[in-house]
Write a protein that holds these residues in place. Sequence first.
Motif, PDB file in Angstrom:
ATOM      1  N   VAL A 247     -28.526  51.476  20.003  1.00 32.17           N
ATOM      2  CA  VAL A 247     -28.646  50.504  21.037  1.00 32.17           C
ATOM      3  C   VAL A 247     -28.072  49.127  20.905  1.00 32.17           C
ATOM      4  O   VAL A 247     -28.662  48.417  19.894  1.00 32.17           O
ATOM      5  CB  VAL A 247     -30.202  50.525  21.818  1.00 32.17           C
ATOM      6  N   GLU A 248     -27.299  48.392  21.760  1.00 35.76           N
ATOM      7  CA  GLU A 248     -26.928  47.217  21.247  1.00 35.76           C
ATOM      8  C   GLU A 248     -27.674  45.951  22.044  1.00 35.76           C
ATOM      9  O   GLU A 248     -28.371  46.165  23.009  1.00 35.76           O
ATOM     10  CB  GLU A 248     -25.492  47.028  21.910  1.00 35.76           C
ATOM     11  N   PRO A 249     -28.014  44.991  21.311  1.00 31.96           N
ATOM     12  CA  PRO A 249     -28.552  43.719  21.688  1.00 31.96           C
ATOM     13  C   PRO A 249     -28.049  43.427  23.322  1.00 31.96           C
ATOM     14  O   PRO A 249     -26.837  43.545  23.540  1.00 31.96           O
ATOM     15  CB  PRO A 249     -28.231  42.626  20.793  1.00 31.96           C
ATOM     16  N   PRO A 250     -28.908  42.929  24.057  1.00 30.74           N
ATOM     17  CA  PRO A 250     -30.073  42.476  24.152  1.00 30.74           C
ATOM     18  C   PRO A 250     -31.116  43.375  24.089  1.00 30.74           C
ATOM     19  O   PRO A 250     -32.171  43.172  23.708  1.00 30.74           O
ATOM     20  CB  PRO A 250     -30.145  41.444  25.049  1.00 30.74           C
ATOM     21  N   PHE A 251     -30.910  44.632  24.076  1.00 34.55           N
ATOM     22  CA  PHE A 251     -31.966  45.893  24.002  1.00 34.55           C
ATOM     23  C   PHE A 251     -32.240  46.284  22.604  1.00 34.55           C
ATOM     24  O   PHE A 251     -31.481  46.076  21.631  1.00 34.55           O
ATOM     25  CB  PHE A 251     -31.356  46.956  24.934  1.00 34.55           C
ATOM     26  N   THR A 252     -33.483  46.715  22.726  1.00 38.34           N
ATOM     27  CA  THR A 252     -34.074  47.316  21.395  1.00 38.34           C
ATOM     28  C   THR A 252     -34.512  48.717  21.634  1.00 38.34           C
ATOM     29  O   THR A 252     -35.467  48.959  22.421  1.00 38.34           O
ATOM     30  CB  THR A 252     -35.010  46.486  20.852  1.00 38.34           C
ATOM     31  N   ALA A 253     -34.083  49.566  20.924  1.00 39.52           N
ATOM     32  CA  ALA A 253     -34.467  51.185  21.054  1.00 39.52           C
ATOM     33  C   ALA A 253     -35.970  51.487  21.052  1.00 39.52           C
ATOM     34  O   ALA A 253     -36.575  50.767  20.118  1.00 39.52           O
ATOM     35  CB  ALA A 253     -33.673  51.924  20.395  1.00 39.52           C
ATOM     36  N   VAL A 254     -36.565  51.979  21.607  1.00 37.54           N
ATOM     37  CA  VAL A 254     -38.124  52.515  21.682  1.00 37.54           C
ATOM     38  C   VAL A 254     -37.883  53.935  21.345  1.00 37.54           C
ATOM     39  O   VAL A 254     -38.406  54.504  20.302  1.00 37.54           O
ATOM     40  CB  VAL A 254     -38.783  52.243  22.869  1.00 37.54           C
ATOM     41  N   GLY A 255     -37.202  54.784  22.123  1.00 36.47           N
ATOM     42  CA  GLY A 255     -37.496  56.108  21.774  1.00 36.47           C
ATOM     43  C   GLY A 255     -37.075  57.075  22.976  1.00 36.47           C
ATOM     44  O   GLY A 255     -36.581  56.428  23.901  1.00 36.47           O
ATOM     45  N   LEU A 256     -37.118  58.356  22.792  1.00 34.98           N
ATOM     46  CA  LEU A 256     -36.374  59.202  23.768  1.00 34.98           C
ATOM     47  C   LEU A 256     -37.564  60.005  24.368  1.00 34.98           C
ATOM     48  O   LEU A 256     -38.537  60.606  23.528  1.00 34.98           O
ATOM     49  CB  LEU A 256     -35.575  60.253  23.308  1.00 34.98           C
ATOM     50  N   LEU A 257     -37.806  59.822  25.843  1.00 36.45           N
ATOM     51  CA  LEU A 257     -38.874  60.529  26.542  1.00 36.45           C
ATOM     52  C   LEU A 257     -38.486  62.084  26.868  1.00 36.45           C
ATOM     53  O   LEU A 257     -37.424  62.018  27.721  1.00 36.45           O
ATOM     54  CB  LEU A 257     -39.560  59.734  27.630  1.00 36.45           C
ATOM     55  N   ARG A 258     -39.003  63.009  26.582  1.00 35.85           N
ATOM     56  CA  ARG A 258     -38.717  64.336  26.791  1.00 35.85           C
ATOM     57  C   ARG A 258     -39.851  65.036  27.703  1.00 35.85           C
ATOM     58  O   ARG A 258     -40.977  65.400  27.065  1.00 35.85           O
ATOM     59  CB  ARG A 258     -38.413  65.152  25.618  1.00 35.85           C
ATOM     60  N   GLN A 259     -39.619  64.962  29.024  1.00 33.19           N
ATOM     61  CA  GLN A 259     -40.776  65.413  29.958  1.00 33.19           C
ATOM     62  C   GLN A 259     -40.269  65.688  31.078  1.00 33.19           C
ATOM     63  O   GLN A 259     -39.062  65.282  31.666  1.00 33.19           O
ATOM     64  CB  GLN A 259     -41.873  64.445  30.020  1.00 33.19           C
TER      65      GLN A 259
END
Length: 386
Positions: free
Chosen positions: A125-137
């Motif tokens: 994930v490129e700035p300005p974003f920051t990766a958190v994770g992948l929601l699988r639901q």
Amino acid sequence: MSNLHVPWPLLLASLRQSDHAVLSFAAVAHAGGDADALVTRGLADFGGADAYSPPLCRHGALPNLDFQRRRDEGLVGVACPVDPACWPGWIWVARSEVTVLRPRLTAVLAALAHRNSLAPMGTAVEPPFTAVGLLRQRGLRLPVVWLRAAPPGFVLLCKALRATLGGDGLIVLVAKLPPPCFAASDRICVIEVPCSADGDLCLLRALEELHPGYREQALVDPTLDFDHIRLRLDSHQGLRHIVQINGHDVGGFRSSDVKFARLLLLAVARKQGANDGWVPKHVLCDDDPKGHAIEKLRNELGTYHVPGLGEPELRALVRCHRGGVRLALPPAHIDIDVPLDALRFVGPAAQPPAAGARPRVTARQRQGLQNAKSLLRTCQEMMTSG
């Protein structure tokens, strides 16, 4: 992380304020955390005193600090550097007030991902974003990213990231919710990070927006889970059983050993993950070949009022399908707080008779206790094999 009390409200508040926030030792301790443990676990780094501002200072300037004179007492001298000074001479404060912690953004986000059962993103994930994770639901794959403040071009940046990451949509966590700027067809949901006590990001808000109508589908499809419902099972000092749905007490299980044991078995089976939580009906109620026990369990769940939930949803928590029965909840939404090897039964048949009194226990109650013990042994075997 399980042995560390994380002061989530403090970390989330600092996250919302700045990506480079600082925390005092005193603030961490007041929130129930341990500053040294946060550093040891990689959630924060020790910082210097360059960010310290005495609460009495009118000027907001970096003060003069004396770390040596009363070091053995754990005190630091603080002097106002401005002339005229806010106060004459030195004031002495605890060293923990002066030394600060600097939360590590990526580590805090990783801890939040773990707390919210997010899988690794797998894509940069490129700035300005920051990766958190992948929601699988709900059968969806939803990347979750962090962006504290919406910069110029926010809409275009989000749409470009959505196209890059793929999946079934995009969830953007922000410190402050911007005005509505996305259409339903964009499949982008922006939600404000809550200062929750337990680190729950409340991603259900995004799921409801990106997958409307799921609750109605779950009512008719026995393979779907009610991911807006949480279940907690516990026992209070051998006096009563505790069943809570979304934090609200379901009283019909308090003194019924066999009902509680049946629900416990379904919860253990779902938590262990074998066969997706499905249990053959005869395992749950071999003393009741016609399956009336399952209907009684459903009736008990549907009897009590839980805000935001209807009786059909509560009854449908126990689902039957192709000769099996299971609890229709995600494993992460089930909390079993009673140790199975220390569970004490509380029904009439489990109580010793009072001295000199004739026991008043029916044959049906004695049979119920035996059934409950058998179900508990099955639960223990599941835990051991899992």
